[in-house]
Structures are given as structure tokens and as C-alpha cells.
Scaffold this active site. Structure first.
Site, PDB file in Angstrom:
ATOM      1  CD  GLU A 121      -2.719  -1.536   0.549  1.00  0.00           C
ATOM      2  OE1 GLU A 121      -3.156  -0.593  -0.131  1.00  0.00           O
ATOM      3  OE2 GLU A 121      -3.097  -2.707   0.419  1.00  0.00           O
ATOM      4  CB  CYS A 154      -1.779   7.132   2.387  1.00  0.00           C
ATOM      5  SG  CYS A 154      -2.953   6.175   3.337  1.00  0.00           S
TER       6      CYS A 154
HETATM    7  P1  NAD Z   1       8.412   4.976   4.231  1.00  0.00           P
HETATM    8  O1  NAD Z   1       8.245   4.346   2.902  1.00  0.00           O
HETATM    9  O2  NAD Z   1       9.523   5.927   4.413  1.00  0.00           O
HETATM   10  O3  NAD Z   1       8.600   3.843   5.334  1.00  0.00           O
HETATM   11  C1  NAD Z   1       7.694   2.781   5.486  1.00  0.00           C
HETATM   12  C2  NAD Z   1       8.395   1.627   6.145  1.00  0.00           C
HETATM   13  O4  NAD Z   1       9.360   1.138   5.249  1.00  0.00           O
HETATM   14  C3  NAD Z   1       9.145   1.971   7.412  1.00  0.00           C
HETATM   15  O5  NAD Z   1       9.016   0.927   8.320  1.00  0.00           O
HETATM   16  C4  NAD Z   1      10.562   2.082   6.951  1.00  0.00           C
HETATM   17  O6  NAD Z   1      11.506   1.834   7.957  1.00  0.00           O
HETATM   18  C5  NAD Z   1      10.613   1.014   5.900  1.00  0.00           C
HETATM   19  N1  NAD Z   1      11.659   1.161   4.899  1.00  0.00           N
HETATM   20  C6  NAD Z   1      12.266   2.285   4.490  1.00  0.00           C
HETATM   21  N2  NAD Z   1      13.153   2.024   3.523  1.00  0.00           N
HETATM   22  C7  NAD Z   1      13.104   0.688   3.319  1.00  0.00           C
HETATM   23  C8  NAD Z   1      13.767  -0.203   2.432  1.00  0.00           C
HETATM   24  N3  NAD Z   1      14.679   0.252   1.565  1.00  0.00           N
HETATM   25  N4  NAD Z   1      13.457  -1.494   2.473  1.00  0.00           N
HETATM   26  C9  NAD Z   1      12.529  -1.952   3.330  1.00  0.00           C
HETATM   27  N5  NAD Z   1      11.867  -1.165   4.185  1.00  0.00           N
HETATM   28  C10 NAD Z   1      12.166   0.144   4.182  1.00  0.00           C
HETATM   29  O7  NAD Z   1       7.010   5.619   4.584  1.00  0.00           O
HETATM   30  P2  NAD Z   1       6.573   6.415   5.886  1.00  0.00           P
HETATM   31  O8  NAD Z   1       7.222   7.750   5.872  1.00  0.00           O
HETATM   32  O9  NAD Z   1       6.747   5.568   7.095  1.00  0.00           O
HETATM   33  O10 NAD Z   1       5.018   6.532   5.632  1.00  0.00           O
HETATM   34  C11 NAD Z   1       4.474   7.498   4.815  1.00  0.00           C
HETATM   35  C12 NAD Z   1       4.150   6.924   3.457  1.00  0.00           C
HETATM   36  O11 NAD Z   1       3.286   5.810   3.603  1.00  0.00           O
HETATM   37  C13 NAD Z   1       3.397   7.879   2.572  1.00  0.00           C
HETATM   38  O12 NAD Z   1       3.888   7.800   1.263  1.00  0.00           O
HETATM   39  C14 NAD Z   1       1.978   7.376   2.643  1.00  0.00           C
HETATM   40  O13 NAD Z   1       1.177   7.746   1.548  1.00  0.00           O
HETATM   41  C15 NAD Z   1       2.172   5.911   2.749  1.00  0.00           C
HETATM   42  N6  NAD Z   1       1.028   5.274   3.355  1.00  0.00           N
HETATM   43  C16 NAD Z   1       0.200   4.555   2.564  1.00  0.00           C
HETATM   44  C17 NAD Z   1      -0.923   3.943   3.092  1.00  0.00           C
HETATM   45  C18 NAD Z   1      -1.852   3.150   2.239  1.00  0.00           C
HETATM   46  O14 NAD Z   1      -2.666   2.401   2.794  1.00  0.00           O
HETATM   47  N7  NAD Z   1      -1.803   3.242   0.935  1.00  0.00           N
HETATM   48  C19 NAD Z   1      -1.180   4.066   4.454  1.00  0.00           C
HETATM   49  C20 NAD Z   1      -0.288   4.790   5.248  1.00  0.00           C
HETATM   50  C21 NAD Z   1       0.809   5.378   4.683  1.00  0.00           C
END
Ligand code: NAD
Length: 976
Positions: free
Chosen positions: A733, A767
Site C-alpha cells: 500500500e 495517505c
Molecule cells: P516509508 O516508505 O519511508 O517507510 C515505510 C516503512 O518502510 C518503514 O518501516 C521504513 O523503515 C521502511 N523502509 C524504508 N526504507 C526501506 C527499504 N529500503 N526497504 C525496506 N523497508 C524500508 O514511509 P513512511 O514515511 O513511514 O510513511 C508514509 C508513506 O506511507 C506515505 O507515502 C503514505 O502515503 C504511505 N502510506 C500509505 C498507506 C496506504 O494504505 N496506501 C497508508 C499509510 C501510509
């Protein structure tokens, strides 16, 4: 008994007298001679037409052009046969055959206007003076109700206050009776709505709301004192009821010498008796007398719908007779206490009125002790029939446009089956039926237990919940600075590498210190997971679901503390944090129930001698990678989906919300989940996250986060290792760049509020948040102006402060990014608002930019309160702009055009489309959530298909024939 019989006789006698004098009268609305009267008559007979009529009446005042009036008229009334014929014939007759939109639109407008003027005394005090004078001359007392738009900003609240003052200033000298003895009936009464004094009114912010509303009330009390007028507080929605009463008492404590203040109480509420008792003791304690306007209540449908939607107890009686009986009992209570209360019996119901008169006779009360109240334009026959008694007429005054909401409500009320006016005047119900003793049958249907129900949000209008929230903040704060280990197998492991999770409102404060995992820790957890998987996959679905249900129960017990923790760790304002906890509970319950469904044996085809079973098996070992913005709900959803389907899960939470994620693991431990089934492994995403994603023994990854990280995970997971047993499944997501369209028929009160909540809720860090608003040209100016004022009025501050609407951004990095986008916005467009806020903590105020669709700030996901507004010529262009993005997550429209809504349904490409409501806050099981395009793989969290992604489907086909002997039915099917 004897006494009751005597009273009943007086009631009947009184009612009969009134009934006889009413016989040949009917309120104008039911007069079938007129064209509008006939339409109302039709509306009473045909529900579908009634809804069309109400909706058309509702939208009409906002339609700026004649073409639009005609278009909407056709949209609403084409397709029905007989009804529009009446309407069309009426129009044809009046237009004398002309087809010009201008003439037809004018006729339509005038017809609705003439309907409206039956209920509204005038467009402003000056305009209303003549009708008010006439009523006065006829012996009526008056209460003035100012109609207006919903107040969405401080500016609009102060304008409303000015209107109250000007109305008093103008009408009180002109209409206060200056003859005879000084009496309440001589005074001009003004009815106030507390929601018009403060746009951010909210029971959670109890003291703050009281103070803000009182700031607006004081000048009105001053003027009313000087002008010898009286003041009555109207009662609106139940959610504001306790607050309204508290404000009433609090302002009267300041104006001890103001003797003519009143409050409306609604007999349809189950609480009202208790409220009245407490008002009585308050009046006694304070040695004062107040007016109580006893009404039945005008928001019945709303209260039933909204409270059911929220999962809260329905506060109103469900049977009309219960309300009627309560009304009679409350009348008695009022009349027994006339030394403390001046009762105003505000009803058109013959039986309720006669009951009041009978009681008055019984108690020797005369016209100085109480009064009746009727509604302008509707209660006229009743007012005239009540000649012996003082009657006050409640007179709405205001522009037709903002007054429409009132008009629609009144039409709805008077044409509903339960309406007394309808029964007595339109249907000419028999005298016996009209004076029947209210006799509730207790037939309210019970709720079925079977269906999934969302966990209700906390009702902050209840004092005990506000108290629990305050206590929770104290408890959680005491745990600040604790050290949190990894959880591997059944062991808490302190890795020696520590990171701090801090409070974004006070970056110096450490919420918790977290052990960060190394690759070795990750290897070890995968090993532990593989060991645990051997027995977990064989554990029955019932038993697995049982852990989820128990965890949900445990979460319920801890919900206030969990919400307070979220407020501290990720800066979520308390109501948003509360919703996140409720959503987490929902996932546990919903997925548990879904699994029980999925686990039921399923057989395909019905052929003798052959048995085909279709079932699902777990995939194996999963890594759950979660973001910080829904710090409990998202990890709870993804992890519980993995677990309940029979997999073992390693949770790698965001480094910005690890303490909250720990609570989830801790809750599962507390309910006895076997070791190795859910492990906790915080650490840097790029390192530990990637290591696990690429690990050959990991079978699936459930990820929620940004697009860039999500796409990288897809790439890494797709790169298969030689020793790898399975092709990895990625459930992802990702982000959004979500738009709301506002068309020329939108209800701007709702649109402004809907955009505000969608864009600024949790500081725009959802999001699903709205970051583009596409507005049709003709409403552009007005909408932007109101949105700007509304956004400028929201309070930015610490999440633990109940007055806060927007807290801080998550961290310094986020603040830097959002600031950079704001700088870019200044270059790319025209800034309509950049609200400055204090600098400590990662705070930022809302910003609005007027831009064209292609600029960066209108295309990139900005995780913050930055809104791009874009002008569109028509609905087609608006949809094209809305779809012109890589993302497809949420979207919405505010419109009252059936055709525009249809078009948007068909062509707006998003995973979650919302019509005439905010675009955030999807509920599990009701609005399954998730996008496609670059927003995700299109699976829906909280929906019926979600769990299937965590399992492999399997078909088992067995030949059940032995040497030609065939069982009559498949042996296994027998147990299905
Ligand atoms: P992010 O992508 O920075 O991090 C998400 C998770 O991924 C964290 O646990 C992070 O540590 C991990 N991560 C980071 N780099 C990684 C890698 N290279 N490999 C594996 N894992 C890694 O996102 P965020 O700042 O935590 O959240 C905000 C984002 O999430 C926004 O883009 C938002 O739109 C999205 N979001 C989407 C939904 C949905 O249901 N579509 C819901 C909530 C948030």
C-alpha cells in the site's frame, strides 16, 4: 387513579374545544388550492418524489445561472412519470408556453421562494418587520431565530455575532410591547445557536469551547440587558447537548441579574429528564428562574443515522409514542416547578397542548406562569385556537439561501408519517386518534449480534471519557524514557544498538529508547519463525482467530493509554489517535471473523464419485513493514492478517513509531500467542528491512509506506535467490495525491468542512489526505475565500491539548521537506494562505496555493498540510485533472447534481471514491481501503479479499469410487 381519570377528562374536553375551532383551518403548506400545496401533497404520498423535491429545494439557492436551474430541475425530475407532469403543467401554465430558461428558472425560483416565505419571516430583520408586527398586533409574543450558513471560521462566527446584535438593536425597540404589566410575553426573545459562535466547537475541548462561545455571547447578553430582551439557547445535535447546557449555566453565572434566559430541551432524548432535574437543582442553588422551552426535537432522523453510524447508543426514543409520553411527563415536571422555571410548551400536538392546559388547570397555573410556542407559518391555526393562552411564535429570519437547510428540515418534518401537523391537517385524522394517550408498544427491533460492527470511537462529549484521556496522558508520560528490547522467539533481546523515539511536539523528550536489530538478529528471527511455523500452520483457524479476538479485547482495555501514546510518539491529536486504536481493534476482529469464514470447508462441483475441495494454506514466513502515520492500526492490520492465516510474522515497524508498535506485540504476548509467531524487529529500513525482504526464507512481504520504498521492495522481492523455495508475494500500500472536486452545485458548508478535515486531519500526513482541490469556476472565489478563513481558524498546537486540531509534523526532516514545498508553491502559484505558527516542535501551519495542474506541488505527494487549488471549467475537465496523476488512492466530489455524481462514479479512477463527505477515515469492513496505480497493488485492507493474499489456494480432488461402489454423497461434504 381517580385523579388521572379526572385529568384525562380535562385533556379530552380541552382537546375537543381546540379541535372544533381548528376544523376549518389548515396551515398554508397543506392548502391544496395552490400549486405548491399540491406538490407537498404529492410528496406526502410518494417518498421517492419527496426526496427529489427536498434535494432539489436544497440545491436550488446555490445555482447561479438559469441554465443550471433548468439542468438540475431536469436531472431531479426526469424519469418519474406522473409527478413531473403536475410540475411541468404548472410550469407551462405559468410560463405561458415559453421555453426560455430564464422564464422557466424564474418560475421555479419563485415557486420555491413562495414555499420558503411561508416558513421564513423575512430575509433580514427589516424585511421581517411587517410580518412580525402583524403577529404582535394579533397578540403573539416572538422569538427570533437567525438562519445562516454553518459557521466554518472565526470570521463567520464574528459575522454571526454581529447579526445577532443588529437584530436585537433593530427589532427590540420596534417590537417590545410597552403597555400593561411587564411580562415575558412583552419581550423580544432571540434564539441563539451556540455552534454559530465558534467554528471549532468540540466537547473534547470542553473548557476552551465554553470560553470561546462565551466571548461571543457576552456582547449579546449586554445588548439584551440594555434592550430588555430575552435570550433562549436553541438545542442542536445531541453531541453538543451537554456542552450547550454547560455554556448556558456558565454564562448565567456571569449575568446573575439577567432574568429572562432560557434553554430548549428535547423530549425525544432519553437523557432529558435527568438534564431537567439537574437544571432544577442548579436553578435552586443559584436562586434563579430560567425559561425552559420544551420541544419534541427536530433532528430525529439525523440522531438515529449518525449515532448508528458511529456505533454509539441512539440517544432518542425510537417510538413516537415514547417521545409523546415523555413530553407529557416533562410538562408535569416543569409545571411542578414554576418557581424555578418558566415553561414554554413548544409543540403543535393537540394532545400535548391539551395535556399542558389540563395540568395548568389542575395546578392552578395561569397565563403568567407559562406560555405556548408555535412555529412561524406552521402553527397558525393552533396559535389562533389557543386564544386564551399566551403564545410565542418562533420566527426564522434570514436569506433564502442559507435558510434552505431550515426549510428542508421543516418540510421533511411536516411531511413525515409521524408528523402531527400532517396527521391533523392533511390527513384529517379522527379526534379519537389525535387525543389518544401515548402508549409505546416497546416494539423497537433489537440489533442482530451477528454482523461485524466497527469499534465505536470514544464519545468525548461524555465527561468520564475526557477524564480517562487526561489520566492516560499522565500514565503514559510516566513511562517516558523506558528501554524497549527486540522480541525474538520468546526472548526480549537488548541488542546494544540504541535509538530514541522522541515526541515531535517536544523533540527534547524521549518517549522510549529502542534496541535496533542487526542482520544476525534478523537471521535469528527468521530461524525462530520457521521453527514456530511447523506447529502454527497446523493450529486451527478457530484457535488462531481466538488470539486476535483476545488481543482486541485487551486493546479495548488499554485504548486510552494507546491513544495517548500515539499523541506523544507521532503527534496525533487525540481524536485521530483514538480512531487509530479503534481501527486496530477492527482489524483484529474483522480478520478473525473473515478467517473463520474462509476456513469453512468448500467443495466444488456436485458429481457422484468425485470430491473436489477448495481450501487455503498459509504462505510461510512474512515480513511486515509498517509506516508511522497509523502507528497501531496499520501494523495491527498487516500483522494480524499474516498470523490469522497461519503464517509467522516478523514486524519491522517504522523507526518513528516503534514504541506504539511494541504495544501490539506486547498485547499479543499477553494473550499467549505462541513464541515465534509474531516477532518484533525494529531497525533501519534500508538495512534491516531490505535484508529481510531479500532473504530467501521469507515468503511474503506486507508493506505500507511510500511509493519509492514500495517499488524498491517489489524489485528486491522479485529477484529470486537460488535457495529460495517460493516466489515472494508483495502486498504493498503506497502513497497518494488525492483530489476533491467541488462543482457548481456543491453545498459549500459541507464542502469547506470536508476539504478542511481531509486536508488537515493529522496535519495532512495521511495517505488518503486531500492535497488537490479542483473547483469549478463559478464557485471558485466563494469556496476559496471560505476555505482560507476556515483553515486559518484551526488551532495548531500540542496533541495533548484538547483544543488542538493540528499537531506537529513527524520529524525535522518532514518539516524541512514541507517547508521546501511551500517555498516551491510560492514560485509555482499564488499563495492564498500560509499560516505562521510558533517554532518550537515540528509545527507548521496550513498553506493553500492556487496553481495549474502540472506544477510540482500539484503532482508530488506532500506529507503535510499543503493544499493546491486548481480551477476547472466544467466537470469533465475537473475529472481529467483529477485523474492526471501517477497515484489512484482516494478521491471525492462535493456535488448535488445526480448527473455529475454519476459521471464521477464511472470515470474517477481511484481505489476509494467518496461522495459528499470527507475522503479520509475509511472504516474496516465498511470502506475497505487501498489504491492502485502507483498507490498499491489494489488489494483492500479491511475488505473481504485481503486475507487471501496471505495464503496459497489449494484444490484437492479425490476419486471416491471403489470398484464401482460410489458413496451417495462425498464423505467429507457430509461434514460441511
Ligand atoms: P516509508 O516508505 O519511508 O517507510 C515505510 C516503512 O518502510 C518503514 O518501516 C521504513 O523503515 C521502511 N523502509 C524504508 N526504507 C526501506 C527499504 N529500503 N526497504 C525496506 N523497508 C524500508 O514511509 P513512511 O514515511 O513511514 O510513511 C508514509 C508513506 O506511507 C506515505 O507515502 C503514505 O502515503 C504511505 N502510506 C500509505 C498507506 C496506504 O494504505 N496506501 C497508508 C499509510 C501510509
Amino acid at each position: 387513579m381517580e385523579k388521572n381519570r379526572g385529568l384525562e377528562e380535562i385533556i379530552r374536553r380541552t382537546a375537543f374545544e381546540l379541535f372544533s375551532s381548528l376544523k376549518d383551518e389548515r396551515p398554508a403548506i397543506f392548502d391544496k388550492k395552490g400549486w405548491t400545496g399540491r406538490i407537498i401533497e404529492w410528496a406526502m404520498r410518494d417518498d421517492d418524489f419527496k426526496i427529489r423535491l427536498l434535494r432539489f429545494t436544497d440545491v436550488l439557492p446555490s445555482l447561479k445561472s438559469d441554465e443550471l436551474v433548468l439542468r438540475l430541475f431536469r436531472e431531479y425530475f426526469s424519469g418519474t412519470t406522473e409527478v413531473p407532469l403536475i410540475v411541468m403543467r404548472g410550469i407551462e401554465r405559468l410560463s405561458r408556453g415559453s421555453k426560455a430558461p430564464r422564464i422557466i428558472a424564474a418560475i421555479i425560483r419563485n415557486s420555491v421562494k413562495s414555499l420558503a416565505t411561508q416558513f421564513i419571516a423575512g430575509k433580514d430583520p427589516k424585511d421581517a418587520l411587517k410580518s412580525l408586527h402583524a403577529l404582535r398586533k394579533d397578540g403573539a409574543a416572538l422569538s427570533i431565530d437567525l438562519l445562516g450558513e454553518a459557521v466554518v471560521s472565526d470570521l463567520e462566527a464574528s459575522r454571526y455575532e454581529t447579526r445577532y446584535l443588529e437584530t436585537l438593536e433593530f427589532l427590540a425597540p420596534a417590537l417590545t410591547a410597552r403597555h400593561g404589566y411587564r411580562h415575558y410575553g412583552d419581550k423580544i426573545d432571540i434564539s441563539l445557536k451556540i455552534s454559530s459562535f465558534y467554528s471549532q466547537i468540540e466537547p473534547l475541548n470542553w473548557d476552551g469551547s465554553i470560553e470561546k462561545v462565551k466571548d461571543g455571547l457576552r456582547p449579546v447578553f449586554e445588548r439584551a440587558t440594555a434592550l430588555d430582551a430575552s435570550i433562549t439557547f436553541d438545542m442542536e445535535q445531541y453531541y453538543h447537548k451537554d456542552l450547550t447546557i454547560a455554556i448556558f449555566k456558565s454564562i448565567l453565572d456571569e449575568y446573575k441579574d439577567f432574568h429572562w434566559a432560557g434553554i430548549a430541551l428535547q423530549a425525544y432524548l432519553k437523557d432529558t429528564r435527568e438534564d431537567l432535574m439537574s437544571l432544577l437543582s442548579w436553578a435552586k442553588r443559584n436562586d434563579r428562574r430560567i425559561i425552559v422551552r420544551l420541544v419534541k426535537g427536530a433532528y430525529w432522523d439525523y440522531e438515529v443515522a449518525v449515532n448508528r453510524q458511529k456505533g454509539w447508543p441512539v440517544p432518542v426514543f425510537l417510538e413516537k409514542d415514547e417521545t409523546d409520553r415523555n413530553y407529557e411527563e416533562l410538562t408535569r415536571l416543569l409545571f411542578d416547578n414554576t418557581e424555578l422555571i418558566y415553561p414554554a410548551i413548544a409543540t403543535h400536538n393537540l394532545r400535548s397542548i391539551s395535556n399542558a392546559i389540563a395540568l395548568a388547570e389542575d395546578l392552578n397555573l395561569d397565563e403568567k406562569h407559562f406560555e405556548f410556542q408555535t412555529l412561524y407559518g406552521m402553527g397558525e391555526p393552533i396559535r389562533r385556537a389557543l386564544k386564551k393562552w399566551p403564545v410565542r411564535v418562533y420566527c426564522p429570519v434570514g436569506e433564502l439561501i442559507p435558510g434552505m437547510a431550515y426549510l428542508v428540515r421543516r418540510i421533511l418534518e411536516n411531511t413525515s408519517n409521524e408528523s402531527f401537523l400532517r396527521k391533523s391537517f392533511a390527513e384529517r385524522m379522527s379526534f379519537e386518534e389525535l387525543v389518544r394517550v401515548p402508549d409505546p408498544q416497546g416494539k423497537t427491533p433489537g440489533e442482530t449480534e451477528e454482523a461485524f460492527r466497527n469499534e465505536p470511537g470514544t464519545d468525548f462529549s461524555k465527561a468520564e471519557n475526557r477524564q480517562k484521556t487526561e489520566d492516560a496522558f499522565i500514565t503514559v508520560r510516566k513511562k517516558f524514557g523506558r528501554k524497549y528490547p527486540l522480541f525474538i522467539g520468546d526472548k526480549e533481546v537488548f541488542s546494544g544498538i540504541e535509538t530514541r523515539s522522541t515526541n515531535p511536539a517536544e523533540p527534547g523528550e524521549t518517549v522510549g529508547t529502542i534496541s535496533s536489530a542487526s542482520r544476525n538478529d534478523a537471521e535469528e528471527s527468521i530461524r525462530q519463525a520457521m521453527t514456530a511455523y511447523v506447529s502454527w500452520r497446523k493450529t486451527s483457524a478457530e484457535s488462531r482467530a481466538g488470539y486476535l479476538f483476545k488481543a482486541a479485547e485487551e486493546m479495548r482495555k488499554r485504548r486510552f493509554e494507546l491513544a495517548a501514546l500515539e499523541a506523544y510518539e507521532v503527534g496525533k491529536p487525540i481524536m485521530e489517535a483514538d480512531s487509530d486504536v479503534a481501527e486496530a481493534i477492527d482489524y483484529l476482529v474483522y480478520y478473525g471473523r473473515q478467517m473463520l469464514d474462509i476456513a469453512r470447508p468448500r467443495f466444488l462441483g456436485r458429481y457422484i464419485g468425485e470430491e473436489n475441495e477448495y481450501l487455503y494454506e498459509p504462505k510461510g514466513i512474512g515480513v511486515v513493514i509498517s509506516p508511522w502515520n497509523f502507528p497501531l492500526a496499520i501494523p495491527a492490520g498487516m500483522a494480524s492478517a499474516g498470523i490469522v492465516t497461519g503464517n509467522c510474522v516478523i514486524l519491522k515497524p517504522s523507526g518513528l513509531s516503534p514504541v506504539t508498535a511494541w504495544q501490539l506485540v506486547e498485547i499479543f504476548r499477553s494473550v499467549g500467542l505462541p513464541p515465534g509467531v509474531l516477532q518484533y524487529l525494529p531497525g533501519p529500513g534500508a538495512e534491516i528491512g531490505e535484508f529481510m525482504v531479500s532473504h530467501p526464507d521469507v515468503d511474503f512481504i506486507a508493506f505500507t509506506g511510500s511509493k519509492d520504498v514500495g517499488l524498491r521492495i517489489f524489485r528486491l522481492a522479485g529477484d529470486t535467490h537460488q535457495s529460495q523455495a517460493n516466489v515472494k508475494r508483495v502486498v504493498a500500500e503506497m502513497g497518494g495525491k488525492n483530489a476533491i472536486i467541488i462543482d457548481e452545485t456543491a453545498d459549500l458548508d459541507e464542502a469547506v468542512y470536508g476539504v478542511l478535515v481531509s486536508a488537515l486531519g493529522y496535519q495532512g500526513q495521511k495517505c488518503s489526505a486531500c492535497s488537490r482541490v479542483i473547483v469549478l469556476q463559478s464557485v471558485y472565489g466563494n469556496f476559496c475565500e471560505r476555505l482560507k478563513e476556515a483553515m486559518n481558524s484551526v488551532k495548531v498546537g500540542p496533541p495533548e491539548d484538547p483544543a488542538t486540531f493540528m499537531g506537529p509534523l513527524i520529524d525535522k526532516e518532514a518539516l524541512k521537506k514541507v517547508r521546501a514545498y511551500i517555498e516551491q508553491g510560492k514560485e509555482e502559484g499564488k499563495s492564498l494562505l500560509i499560516k505562521k505558527v510558533e517554532e518550537s516542535g515540528y509545527y507548521i501551519g496550513p498553506a493553500i496555493f492556487e496553481v495549474t495542474p502540472k506544477v510540482t506541488i500539484a503532482r508530488e505527494e506532500i506529507f503535510g498540510p499543503v493544499v493546491s487549488v486548481i480551477k476547472a471549467a466544467d466537470i469533465d475537465e475537473a475529472i481529467t485533472i483529477a485523474n492526471d496523476t501517477d497515484y489512484a488512492l482516494t478521491g471525492g466530489i462535493f456535488s448535488r447534481s445526480p448527473a455529475a455524481i454519476r459521471k464521477v462514479r464511472d470515470t474517477f479512477r481511484v481505489g476509494n471514491l467518496y461522495i459528499n463527505r470527507k475522503i479520509t477515515g475509511a472504516l474496516v469492513g465498511r470502506q475497505p481501503f487501498g489504491g492502485f496505480g502507483m498507490s498499491g497493488v489494489g488489494s483492500k485492507a479491511g475488505g473481504p479479499d485481503y486475507l487471501l493474499q496471505f495464503m496459497n489456494p489449494k484444490t484437492i480432488s479425490e476419486n471416491t469410487m471403489r470398484k464401482g461402489a460410489v458413496p451417495s454423497d462425498s464423505p467429507r461434504r457430509g461434514i460441511s
